[in-house]
Design a protein around this motif. Structure first.
Motif, PDB file in Angstrom:
ATOM      1  N   LYS A   1      26.157  40.266  36.627  1.00 34.77           N
ATOM      2  CA  LYS A   1      27.435  40.925  36.909  1.00 34.77           C
ATOM      3  C   LYS A   1      28.578  39.926  36.822  1.00 34.77           C
ATOM      4  O   LYS A   1      28.393  38.705  36.989  1.00 34.77           O
ATOM      5  N   LEU A   2      29.779  40.446  36.598  1.00 34.99           N
ATOM      6  CA  LEU A   2      30.981  39.619  36.577  1.00 34.99           C
ATOM      7  C   LEU A   2      31.270  39.117  37.979  1.00 34.99           C
ATOM      8  O   LEU A   2      31.262  39.886  38.944  1.00 34.99           O
ATOM      9  N   ALA A   3      31.525  37.819  38.092  1.00 36.60           N
ATOM     10  CA  ALA A   3      31.795  37.211  39.392  1.00 36.60           C
ATOM     11  C   ALA A   3      33.269  36.879  39.528  1.00 36.60           C
ATOM     12  O   ALA A   3      34.061  37.028  38.590  1.00 36.60           O
ATOM     13  N   THR A   4      33.634  36.418  40.707  1.00 36.98           N
ATOM     14  CA  THR A   4      35.043  36.129  41.006  1.00 36.98           C
ATOM     15  C   THR A   4      35.583  34.931  40.231  1.00 36.98           C
ATOM     16  O   THR A   4      36.801  34.756  40.153  1.00 36.98           O
ATOM     17  N   ASP A   5      34.702  34.091  39.662  1.00 34.64           N
ATOM     18  CA  ASP A   5      35.173  32.955  38.868  1.00 34.64           C
ATOM     19  C   ASP A   5      35.435  33.332  37.420  1.00 34.64           C
ATOM     20  O   ASP A   5      35.736  32.467  36.587  1.00 34.64           O
ATOM     21  N   GLY A   6      35.311  34.618  37.092  1.00 37.35           N
ATOM     22  CA  GLY A   6      35.564  35.087  35.741  1.00 37.35           C
ATOM     23  C   GLY A   6      34.369  34.983  34.817  1.00 37.35           C
ATOM     24  O   GLY A   6      34.453  35.393  33.659  1.00 37.35           O
TER      25      GLY A   6
ATOM     26  N   ILE B   1      24.322  29.341  45.083  1.00 30.66           N
ATOM     27  CA  ILE B   1      24.563  30.397  46.067  1.00 30.66           C
ATOM     28  C   ILE B   1      25.503  31.443  45.473  1.00 30.66           C
ATOM     29  O   ILE B   1      26.376  31.130  44.661  1.00 30.66           O
ATOM     30  N   VAL B   2      25.304  32.700  45.874  1.00 33.27           N
ATOM     31  CA  VAL B   2      26.169  33.789  45.455  1.00 33.27           C
ATOM     32  C   VAL B   2      26.288  34.782  46.608  1.00 33.27           C
ATOM     33  O   VAL B   2      25.327  35.032  47.328  1.00 33.27           O
TER      34      VAL B   2
ATOM     35  N   ASP C   1      35.195  46.388  45.774  1.00 30.89           N
ATOM     36  CA  ASP C   1      35.538  46.395  44.358  1.00 30.89           C
ATOM     37  C   ASP C   1      35.895  44.976  43.922  1.00 30.89           C
ATOM     38  O   ASP C   1      36.102  44.082  44.743  1.00 30.89           O
ATOM     39  N   HIS C   2      35.942  44.753  42.630  1.00 33.77           N
ATOM     40  CA  HIS C   2      36.122  43.404  42.083  1.00 33.77           C
ATOM     41  C   HIS C   2      37.449  42.786  42.522  1.00 33.77           C
ATOM     42  O   HIS C   2      37.508  41.584  42.853  1.00 33.77           O
TER      43      HIS C   2
ATOM     44  N   PRO D   1      30.333  31.619  43.236  1.00 38.11           N
ATOM     45  CA  PRO D   1      30.660  32.967  42.749  1.00 38.11           C
ATOM     46  C   PRO D   1      30.404  34.042  43.799  1.00 38.11           C
ATOM     47  O   PRO D   1      29.470  33.950  44.590  1.00 38.11           O
ATOM     48  N   MET D   2      31.271  35.051  43.774  1.00 37.80           N
ATOM     49  CA  MET D   2      31.131  36.237  44.623  1.00 37.80           C
ATOM     50  C   MET D   2      31.091  37.449  43.689  1.00 37.80           C
ATOM     51  O   MET D   2      31.805  37.496  42.691  1.00 37.80           O
TER      52      MET D   2
END
Length: 219
Positions: free
Chosen positions: A13-18, A65-66, A72-73, A88-89
């Motif tokens: 999946k797409l994470a918060t770091d892009g 770690i994740v 939502d994103h 990443p989140m």
């Protein structure tokens, strides 16, 4: 919830770091996957900050770690940015990951507070579940990673204590010099009046009591 030894479902999946987070590509010692109910709530904030504060320690041990919640994103990105989260989140707003890992509350539609440790072979190595004691997850993970890290390290080779700057070369008899290198005098032989190795004894030195006198010297 999954149990220890079971195969962990893939996460892609797409994470918060892009970047896309893919669980099977993490490698290393293991991957810590922690699920939490909602961003910006007190317990989830505390738990995320604790993993943030120990991120370097976990990384040095070889663990990635994740963090995953059903936000939502956009909300997940704001949450990660506000707390300067270095890992990443993931926003699991379609609940697909939470369902696969068996952590989705059926009625309220949010994730349970569950943390999995997944090994490089995609097997669940540990499961921690504390709904109310959010701080327990970080403590349990650190303890487990420490034991796993120590078990993976090669045994230390004991060495004899020596002075600073000295090299351990073994006993003198085991040290062989090249033929063209003459042995250096020891510090004791360099002192004034000290006899060099192999030199005849000083004829003027008094003999010990009871010892026979050297030839040519009156007794």
């Amino acid at each position: 919830m999954l149990k220890v030894g079971e195969l962990a479902p893939e996460i892609d999946k797409l994470a918060t770091d892009g970047q896309r987070f893919v669980l099977s590509r993490q490698g290393g010692l293991c991957t810590v996957v922690f699920f939490f109910p909602k961003a910006f709530t007190p317990g989830c904030t505390v738990e995320t900050r604790q993993f943030r504060d120990n991120h370097v320690e976990l990384a040095l041990a070889g663990a990635s770690i994740v963090g995953i919640s059903t936000d939502d994103h956009r909300t997940q990105c704001r949450f990660a940015e506000s707390h300067k989260v270095p890992f990443p989140m993931i926003a699991d707003d379609d609940h697909s990951v939470c369902r696969a890992y068996g952590v989705l509350w059926p009625l309220i539609g949010v994730a349970r507070r569950v943390t999995y440790v997944v090994d490089p072979g995609m097997r669940v190595a540990a499961v921690f579940h504390h709904e109310l004691q959010a701080t327990k997850h970080r403590d349990d993970v650190l303890s487990f990673i420490d034991e796993r890290f120590r078990a993976a390290r090669p045994p230390a080779v004991p060495t004899a204590p020596r002075s600073a700057g000295a090299l351990s070369l073994g006993p003198p008899s085991s040290v062989r010099l090249p033929p063209d290198v003459a042995p250096q005098p020891s510090p004791a032989s360099a002192l004034p009046g000290a006899a060099s190795p192999g030199a005849p004894p000083d004829s003027d030195a008094p003999a010990p009591p009871g010892a026979p006198a050297p030839p040519g010297r009156p007794s």
